[in-house]
Scaffold this motif. Structure first.
Motif, PDB file in Angstrom:
ATOM      1  N   PRO A   1       0.985  -1.163  -0.292  1.00 51.81           N
ATOM      2  CA  PRO A   1       0.172   0.056  -0.090  1.00 51.81           C
ATOM      3  C   PRO A   1       0.945   1.356  -0.065  1.00 51.81           C
ATOM      4  O   PRO A   1       1.859   1.319  -0.309  1.00 51.81           O
ATOM      5  CB  PRO A   1      -1.260   0.041   1.550  1.00 51.81           C
ATOM      6  CG  PRO A   1      -0.060  -0.634   2.223  1.00 51.81           C
ATOM      7  CD  PRO A   1       1.031  -1.860   1.465  1.00 51.81           C
ATOM      8  N   ILE A   2       0.340   2.663  -0.498  1.00 53.44           N
ATOM      9  CA  ILE A   2       0.588   4.013  -0.051  1.00 53.44           C
ATOM     10  C   ILE A   2       0.514   3.982   1.122  1.00 53.44           C
ATOM     11  O   ILE A   2      -0.337   4.911   0.515  1.00 53.44           O
ATOM     12  CB  ILE A   2       0.914   4.056  -1.717  1.00 53.44           C
ATOM     13  CG1 ILE A   2       0.957   3.372  -2.974  1.00 53.44           C
ATOM     14  CG2 ILE A   2       1.152   5.469  -1.623  1.00 53.44           C
ATOM     15  CD1 ILE A   2       0.538   3.830  -3.986  1.00 53.44           C
ATOM     16  N   PHE A   3       1.742   5.165   1.485  1.00 52.95           N
ATOM     17  CA  PHE A   3       0.602   5.871   2.258  1.00 52.95           C
ATOM     18  C   PHE A   3       1.291   7.105   2.065  1.00 52.95           C
ATOM     19  O   PHE A   3       2.682   7.334   1.652  1.00 52.95           O
ATOM     20  CB  PHE A   3       1.699   5.384   3.498  1.00 52.95           C
ATOM     21  CG  PHE A   3       1.489   6.572   5.078  1.00 52.95           C
ATOM     22  CD1 PHE A   3       0.521   6.719   5.916  1.00 52.95           C
ATOM     23  CD2 PHE A   3       2.660   6.825   5.715  1.00 52.95           C
ATOM     24  CE1 PHE A   3      -0.371   6.909   7.341  1.00 52.95           C
ATOM     25  CE2 PHE A   3       2.295   7.621   6.651  1.00 52.95           C
ATOM     26  CZ  PHE A   3       1.098   8.246   7.409  1.00 52.95           C
ATOM     27  N   ARG A   4       1.094   8.709   2.168  1.00 56.36           N
ATOM     28  CA  ARG A   4       0.673   9.667   2.357  1.00 56.36           C
ATOM     29  C   ARG A   4       0.598  10.788   3.083  1.00 56.36           C
ATOM     30  O   ARG A   4      -0.121  10.254   4.131  1.00 56.36           O
ATOM     31  CB  ARG A   4       0.302  10.291   0.524  1.00 56.36           C
ATOM     32  CG  ARG A   4       0.589  10.235  -0.646  1.00 56.36           C
ATOM     33  CD  ARG A   4       0.071  10.584  -1.429  1.00 56.36           C
ATOM     34  NE  ARG A   4       0.029   9.743  -3.289  1.00 56.36           N
ATOM     35  CZ  ARG A   4      -0.781  10.447  -3.710  1.00 56.36           C
ATOM     36  NH1 ARG A   4      -1.450  10.946  -4.050  1.00 56.36           N
ATOM     37  NH2 ARG A   4      -0.553   9.788  -4.729  1.00 56.36           N
ATOM     38  N   VAL A   5       1.599  11.267   3.573  1.00 56.49           N
ATOM     39  CA  VAL A   5       1.161  12.905   4.395  1.00 56.49           C
ATOM     40  C   VAL A   5       1.255  14.073   3.424  1.00 56.49           C
ATOM     41  O   VAL A   5       2.200  13.836   2.575  1.00 56.49           O
ATOM     42  CB  VAL A   5       2.872  12.458   5.224  1.00 56.49           C
ATOM     43  CG1 VAL A   5       2.263  13.988   6.953  1.00 56.49           C
ATOM     44  CG2 VAL A   5       2.500  11.315   6.423  1.00 56.49           C
ATOM     45  N   GLY A   6       0.110  14.669   3.571  1.00 58.36           N
ATOM     46  CA  GLY A   6       0.218  16.110   3.356  1.00 58.36           C
ATOM     47  C   GLY A   6      -0.143  16.984   3.258  1.00 58.36           C
ATOM     48  O   GLY A   6      -0.662  17.107   4.760  1.00 58.36           O
ATOM     49  N   PHE A   7      -0.378  18.040   3.124  1.00 56.55           N
ATOM     50  CA  PHE A   7      -0.567  19.323   3.503  1.00 56.55           C
ATOM     51  C   PHE A   7      -2.332  20.266   2.573  1.00 56.55           C
ATOM     52  O   PHE A   7      -1.640  20.020   1.206  1.00 56.55           O
ATOM     53  CB  PHE A   7       0.193  19.860   3.854  1.00 56.55           C
ATOM     54  CG  PHE A   7       0.845  21.214   3.573  1.00 56.55           C
ATOM     55  CD1 PHE A   7       0.790  21.955   2.776  1.00 56.55           C
ATOM     56  CD2 PHE A   7       2.277  20.023   2.720  1.00 56.55           C
ATOM     57  CE1 PHE A   7       1.542  22.771   1.453  1.00 56.55           C
ATOM     58  CE2 PHE A   7       3.051  20.616   1.500  1.00 56.55           C
ATOM     59  CZ  PHE A   7       3.118  21.537   1.306  1.00 56.55           C
TER      60      PHE A   7
END
Length: 153
Positions: free
Chosen positions: A143-149
């Motif tokens: 799976p792909i884990f993203r953190v953004g704003f």
């Protein structure tokens, strides 16, 4: 009795910007800059576009490349902080096989995320996504884990 309608939200209040920034250094160097521009269609439905630039360097293979592309996304807020996310992504990258060549990679991503506000129109989010069209050239694995704003105007 006089009714007072709530003030209508301005167009600029419905626009948000933000994105992802990723950095990894060492035997594998990875730099990701992926800005986005979105629009709040309703309080629950948000949509937008984004650009992607990624730099990869694998020291063990003496391989270095640049990846670029874009995305179109939609989000549906199930609750105030929880949302479903769907995205179509296009990337152009150098293939990591016996013949060096550039290839186009498209991905259909879907998943869920959590959004934590830190202002009236701004916040940070974390998403867990799955690439339903993963290929040998996809630059990341499921799976792909993203953190953004997001930053609202």
């Amino acid at each position: 009795m006089v009714r007072h309608n709530p003030p209508k939200e301005k167009f600029a209040d419905k626009i948000f910007t933000g994105g992802n920034i990723g950095l990894q250094f060492g035997a594998i160097t990875f730099i990701d800059v992926s800005p986005l521009l979105g629009y709040k269609i309703t309080d629950k439905i948000h949509a937008g576009i984004g650009a992607t630039y990624q730099y990869y360097r694998y020291d063990a293979y003496n391989f270095e490349t640049n990846v670029y592309g874009g995305r179109v996304f939609g989000r549906y807020f199930i609750m105030e902080n929880l949302f479903a996310h769907a995205e179509y992504e296009y990337l152009n990258l150098e293939a990591f096989d016996f013949k060096r060549r550039r290839v186009d990679v498209t991905s259909l991503l879907g998943g869920a995320g959590y959004y934590q506000k830190f202002g009236r129109n701004s916040g940070v989010m974390a998403m867990l996504l799955y690439n339903f069209t993963e290929s040998v050239y996809t630059p990341y694995t499921n799976p792909i884990f993203r953190v953004g704003f997001n930053i609202g105007f």
